[in-house]
Design a protein around this motif. Structure first.
Motif, PDB file in Angstrom:
ATOM      1  N   LYS A 127       0.844  -1.204   0.000  1.00  9.28           N
ATOM      2  CA  LYS A 127       0.000   0.000   0.000  1.00  9.28           C
ATOM      3  C   LYS A 127       0.883   1.259   0.000  1.00  9.28           C
ATOM      4  CE  LYS A 127      -4.253   1.388   2.278  1.00  9.28           C
ATOM      5  NZ  LYS A 127      -5.177   1.092   3.362  1.00  9.28           N
ATOM      6  N   TYR A 145       0.800   4.020  -1.940  1.00 14.05           N
ATOM      7  CA  TYR A 145       0.199   5.307  -2.287  1.00 14.05           C
ATOM      8  C   TYR A 145      -1.177   5.472  -1.665  1.00 14.05           C
ATOM      9  CZ  TYR A 145       3.845   4.756  -5.782  1.00 14.05           C
ATOM     10  OH  TYR A 145       5.040   4.519  -6.405  1.00 14.05           O
ATOM     11  N   ARG A 182      -3.452   3.229  -1.507  1.00 13.39           N
ATOM     12  CA  ARG A 182      -4.367   2.228  -2.073  1.00 13.39           C
ATOM     13  C   ARG A 182      -3.608   0.912  -2.196  1.00 13.39           C
ATOM     14  NH1 ARG A 182      -7.147   5.219  -7.178  1.00 13.39           N
ATOM     15  NH2 ARG A 182      -5.164   4.640  -8.067  1.00 13.39           N
ATOM     16  N   THR A 183      -4.298  -0.182  -1.956  1.00 12.57           N
ATOM     17  CA  THR A 183      -3.652  -1.486  -2.028  1.00 12.57           C
ATOM     18  C   THR A 183      -3.416  -1.880  -3.478  1.00 12.57           C
ATOM     19  OG1 THR A 183      -4.707  -2.167   0.028  1.00 12.57           O
ATOM     20  CG2 THR A 183      -3.841  -3.923  -1.369  1.00 12.57           C
ATOM     21  N   LEU A 231      -4.432  -2.333  -9.201  1.00  7.33           N
ATOM     22  CA  LEU A 231      -5.093  -1.866  -7.991  1.00  7.33           C
ATOM     23  C   LEU A 231      -6.032  -2.952  -7.519  1.00  7.33           C
ATOM     24  CD1 LEU A 231      -5.998   1.780  -9.042  1.00  7.33           C
ATOM     25  CD2 LEU A 231      -4.291   1.103  -7.349  1.00  7.33           C
ATOM     26  N   GLU A 232      -6.016  -3.238  -6.232  1.00 10.11           N
ATOM     27  CA  GLU A 232      -6.909  -4.264  -5.691  1.00 10.11           C
ATOM     28  C   GLU A 232      -8.372  -3.933  -5.972  1.00 10.11           C
ATOM     29  OE1 GLU A 232      -6.796  -6.884  -1.740  1.00 10.11           O
ATOM     30  OE2 GLU A 232      -7.229  -4.767  -1.341  1.00 10.11           O
ATOM     31  N   GLU A 233      -8.697  -2.650  -5.900  1.00 13.86           N
ATOM     32  CA  GLU A 233     -10.086  -2.222  -6.136  1.00 13.86           C
ATOM     33  C   GLU A 233     -10.552  -2.505  -7.572  1.00 13.86           C
ATOM     34  OE1 GLU A 233      -9.437   2.517  -6.874  1.00 13.86           O
ATOM     35  OE2 GLU A 233      -8.866   1.699  -4.936  1.00 13.86           O
ATOM     36  N   ASP A 234      -9.626  -2.592  -8.514  1.00 11.46           N
ATOM     37  CA  ASP A 234      -9.979  -2.870  -9.900  1.00 11.46           C
ATOM     38  C   ASP A 234     -10.332  -4.338 -10.136  1.00 11.46           C
ATOM     39  OD1 ASP A 234      -9.619  -0.231 -10.539  1.00 11.46           O
ATOM     40  OD2 ASP A 234      -7.656  -0.522 -11.498  1.00 11.46           O
TER      41      ASP A 234
END
Length: 105
Positions: free
Chosen positions: A72, A74, A76-77, A100-103
């Protein structure tokens, strides 16, 4: 590599950045002037540099299996895969693929 949707950086055996795609510039700290520079100079934490050194050493010793980890840097994971590039069985560099994990949801 430009259309893959994954951030890709190519690093030579000494740890110098030799290529990055547009997605890497969006997700990571990548700028044109970084080409040819040591990846270590772009990590803020000493622990990160030690991790990079360990992975490069393992590839130089013959490891062919990629390293996979989450971090992490920046806020964001990100999911990172560092894989060796081999030419005639010799380690000549590695690819760093980042998402990005969120993607992934």
């Amino acid at each position: 590599m430009e259309s893959s949707g994954v951030a890709v950086t190519i690093i030579d055996p000494e740890g110098n950045i030799v290529y990055y795609n547009r997605q890497a510039a969006k997700i990571l700290d990548r700028k044109p002037e970084y080409i040819g520079e040591d990846i270590h100079s772009h990590h803020k934490k000493e622990a990160s540099n030690k991790k990079v050194d360990l992975m490069l050493q393992e590839f130089q010793k013959g490891r062919t299996e990629p390293f996979r980890y989450k971090t992490k840097p920046y806020g964001r994971t990100i999911l990172v895969i560092l894989a060796p590039i081999l030419k005639d069985g010799e380690f000549v560099g590695c690819t760093q693929s980042v998402q990005l994990e969120e993607d992934l949801a």
